[in-house]
Design a protein around this motif. Structure first.
Motif, mmCIF file in Angstrom:
data_model
loop_
_atom_site.group_PDB
_atom_site.id
_atom_site.type_symbol
_atom_site.label_atom_id
_atom_site.label_comp_id
_atom_site.label_asym_id
_atom_site.label_seq_id
_atom_site.Cartn_x
_atom_site.Cartn_y
_atom_site.Cartn_z
ATOM 1 N N GLY A 1 40.564 32.591 54.822
ATOM 2 C CA GLY A 1 41.895 33.147 55.062
ATOM 3 C C GLY A 1 43.023 32.161 54.824
ATOM 4 O O GLY A 1 44.185 32.546 54.736
ATOM 5 N N GLN A 2 42.690 30.877 54.694
ATOM 6 C CA GLN A 2 43.722 29.891 54.366
ATOM 7 C C GLN A 2 44.251 30.130 52.965
ATOM 8 O O GLN A 2 45.311 29.653 52.602
ATOM 9 C CB GLN A 2 43.160 28.476 54.505
ATOM 10 N N ASN A 3 43.488 30.870 52.171
ATOM 11 C CA ASN A 3 43.893 31.262 50.823
ATOM 12 C C ASN A 3 43.744 32.785 50.754
ATOM 13 O O ASN A 3 42.681 33.288 50.402
ATOM 14 C CB ASN A 3 43.007 30.571 49.779
ATOM 15 N N PRO A 4 44.798 33.536 51.120
ATOM 16 C CA PRO A 4 44.681 34.996 51.176
ATOM 17 C C PRO A 4 44.217 35.636 49.869
ATOM 18 O O PRO A 4 43.487 36.621 49.890
ATOM 19 C CB PRO A 4 46.087 35.466 51.538
ATOM 20 N N SER A 5 44.600 35.074 48.729
ATOM 21 C CA SER A 5 44.166 35.676 47.463
ATOM 22 C C SER A 5 42.661 35.512 47.275
ATOM 23 O O SER A 5 41.998 36.383 46.712
ATOM 24 C CB SER A 5 44.931 35.099 46.277
ATOM 25 N N CYS A 6 42.096 34.409 47.778
ATOM 26 C CA CYS A 6 40.653 34.211 47.717
ATOM 27 C C CYS A 6 39.958 35.197 48.654
ATOM 28 O O CYS A 6 38.989 35.854 48.265
ATOM 29 C CB CYS A 6 40.283 32.774 48.085
ATOM 30 N N LEU A 7 40.447 35.306 49.881
ATOM 31 C CA LEU A 7 39.855 36.245 50.835
ATOM 32 C C LEU A 7 39.865 37.656 50.261
ATOM 33 O O LEU A 7 38.861 38.368 50.317
ATOM 34 C CB LEU A 7 40.603 36.204 52.171
ATOM 35 N N CYS A 8 40.954 38.040 49.657
ATOM 36 C CA CYS A 8 41.068 39.366 49.048
ATOM 37 C C CYS A 8 40.056 39.523 47.915
ATOM 38 O O CYS A 8 39.355 40.530 47.843
ATOM 39 C CB CYS A 8 42.491 39.552 48.531
ATOM 40 N N ALA A 9 39.971 38.520 47.050
ATOM 41 C CA ALA A 9 39.030 38.580 45.927
ATOM 42 C C ALA A 9 37.590 38.694 46.423
ATOM 43 O O ALA A 9 36.778 39.407 45.835
ATOM 44 C CB ALA A 9 39.199 37.351 45.036
ATOM 45 N N PRO B 1 34.553 34.303 43.602
ATOM 46 C CA PRO B 1 34.593 35.172 44.783
ATOM 47 C C PRO B 1 33.204 35.679 45.170
ATOM 48 O O PRO B 1 32.907 35.833 46.353
ATOM 49 C CB PRO B 1 35.511 36.319 44.346
ATOM 50 N N ASP B 2 32.332 35.905 44.182
ATOM 51 C CA ASP B 2 30.974 36.365 44.492
ATOM 52 C C ASP B 2 30.198 35.291 45.246
ATOM 53 O O ASP B 2 29.460 35.601 46.188
ATOM 54 C CB ASP B 2 30.240 36.771 43.220
ATOM 55 N N ASP B 3 30.357 34.028 44.859
ATOM 56 C CA ASP B 3 29.687 32.933 45.579
ATOM 57 C C ASP B 3 30.216 32.811 47.002
ATOM 58 O O ASP B 3 29.460 32.577 47.943
ATOM 59 C CB ASP B 3 29.877 31.602 44.844
ATOM 60 N N GLU B 4 31.519 32.965 47.155
ATOM 61 C CA GLU B 4 32.120 32.886 48.495
ATOM 62 C C GLU B 4 31.696 34.073 49.357
ATOM 63 O O GLU B 4 31.535 33.946 50.564
ATOM 64 C CB GLU B 4 33.649 32.817 48.396
ATOM 65 N N ALA B 5 31.496 35.227 48.742
ATOM 66 C CA ALA B 5 31.088 36.424 49.491
ATOM 67 C C ALA B 5 29.747 36.221 50.175
ATOM 68 O O ALA B 5 29.529 36.709 51.290
ATOM 69 C CB ALA B 5 31.045 37.636 48.567
ATOM 70 N N ILE B 6 28.856 35.483 49.532
ATOM 71 C CA ILE B 6 27.538 35.222 50.122
ATOM 72 C C ILE B 6 27.676 34.464 51.434
ATOM 73 O O ILE B 6 26.910 34.680 52.370
ATOM 74 C CB ILE B 6 26.654 34.461 49.107
ATOM 75 N N ASP C 1 37.746 26.343 33.732
ATOM 76 C CA ASP C 1 37.667 25.299 34.739
ATOM 77 C C ASP C 1 38.144 25.732 36.127
ATOM 78 O O ASP C 1 38.373 24.899 36.971
ATOM 79 C CB ASP C 1 38.471 24.081 34.264
ATOM 80 N N GLY C 2 38.318 26.954 36.420
ATOM 81 C CA GLY C 2 38.675 27.326 37.783
ATOM 82 C C GLY C 2 39.798 28.324 37.865
ATOM 83 O O GLY C 2 40.722 28.151 38.635
ATOM 84 N N ALA C 3 39.770 29.336 37.080
ATOM 85 C CA ALA C 3 40.809 30.342 37.115
ATOM 86 C C ALA C 3 40.525 31.375 38.188
ATOM 87 O O ALA C 3 41.134 32.410 38.226
ATOM 88 C CB ALA C 3 40.936 31.007 35.755
ATOM 89 N N SER C 4 39.590 31.099 39.066
ATOM 90 C CA SER C 4 39.236 32.008 40.145
ATOM 91 C C SER C 4 40.278 31.932 41.258
ATOM 92 O O SER C 4 40.911 30.905 41.454
ATOM 93 C CB SER C 4 37.856 31.607 40.689
ATOM 94 N N ALA C 5 40.433 33.025 41.977
ATOM 95 C CA ALA C 5 41.338 33.028 43.134
ATOM 96 C C ALA C 5 40.846 32.057 44.203
ATOM 97 O O ALA C 5 41.600 31.650 45.071
ATOM 98 C CB ALA C 5 41.431 34.439 43.706
ATOM 99 N N CYS C 6 39.582 31.674 44.115
ATOM 100 C CA CYS C 6 38.968 30.772 45.093
ATOM 101 C C CYS C 6 38.785 29.366 44.517
ATOM 102 O O CYS C 6 37.899 28.624 44.939
ATOM 103 C CB CYS C 6 37.631 31.336 45.547
ATOM 104 N N GLY C 7 39.592 29.002 43.550
ATOM 105 C CA GLY C 7 39.458 27.682 42.954
ATOM 106 C C GLY C 7 38.256 27.639 42.034
ATOM 107 O O GLY C 7 38.068 28.524 41.223
ATOM 108 N N LYS C 8 37.438 26.623 42.201
ATOM 109 C CA LYS C 8 36.280 26.473 41.313
ATOM 110 C C LYS C 8 35.116 27.377 41.711
ATOM 111 O O LYS C 8 34.215 27.608 40.930
ATOM 112 C CB LYS C 8 35.834 25.016 41.280
ATOM 113 N N ALA C 9 35.124 27.885 42.931
ATOM 114 C CA ALA C 9 34.058 28.794 43.386
ATOM 115 C C ALA C 9 34.424 30.217 42.981
ATOM 116 O O ALA C 9 35.589 30.598 42.977
ATOM 117 C CB ALA C 9 33.901 28.713 44.888
#
Length: 118
Positions: free
Chosen positions: A69-77, A36-41, A26-34
């Protein structure tokens, strides 16, 4: 009496296992429910700036990086994602984009894999 107690213990164990499985799905991604590959696009405006340290960084790129960048772990992922790598992103260059966008509140010193945000 022993059989009902065993049943309760097994039922409890199954409940714990199911709960941990649900959390992962249910959302163990560094980017929440999205992912990192989806966010990269969404960082398509950053393509040239993420490949060449001398390329200008567009305002569209800065807006997307500021959001992430508001979530550095997501940006990194996102920067280390397969989508970014397959798009030709050079992580050592991409990691400099927040600084190149002149963000005052960027996470300076944040460790992102083998890289550190400047």
């Amino acid at each position: 009496m022993e059989a009902p107690m065993k049943f309760i213990c097994i039922l409890g164990l199954v409940a714990v296992i199911c709960t941990s499985c649900l959390e992962r799905v249910d959302g163990a991604s560094a980017c929440g429910k999205a992912s990192p590959d989806d966010e990269a696009i969404k960082l398509a405006p950053c393509a040239s700036a993420a490949q060449d340290a001398n390329a200008p960084v567009s305002s569209g790129c800065c807006q997307q990086v500021k959001r992430l960048g508001q979530n550095p772990s997501c940006l990194c992922a996102v920067l280390l994602s397969d989508t970014a790598k397959n798009s030709g992103v050079k992580a050592e260059v991409a990691i400099t984009i927040p600084k190149r966008c002149n963000f005052a509140n960027r996470p300076v010193g944040y460790k992102c894999g083998p890289y550190t945000l400047p």
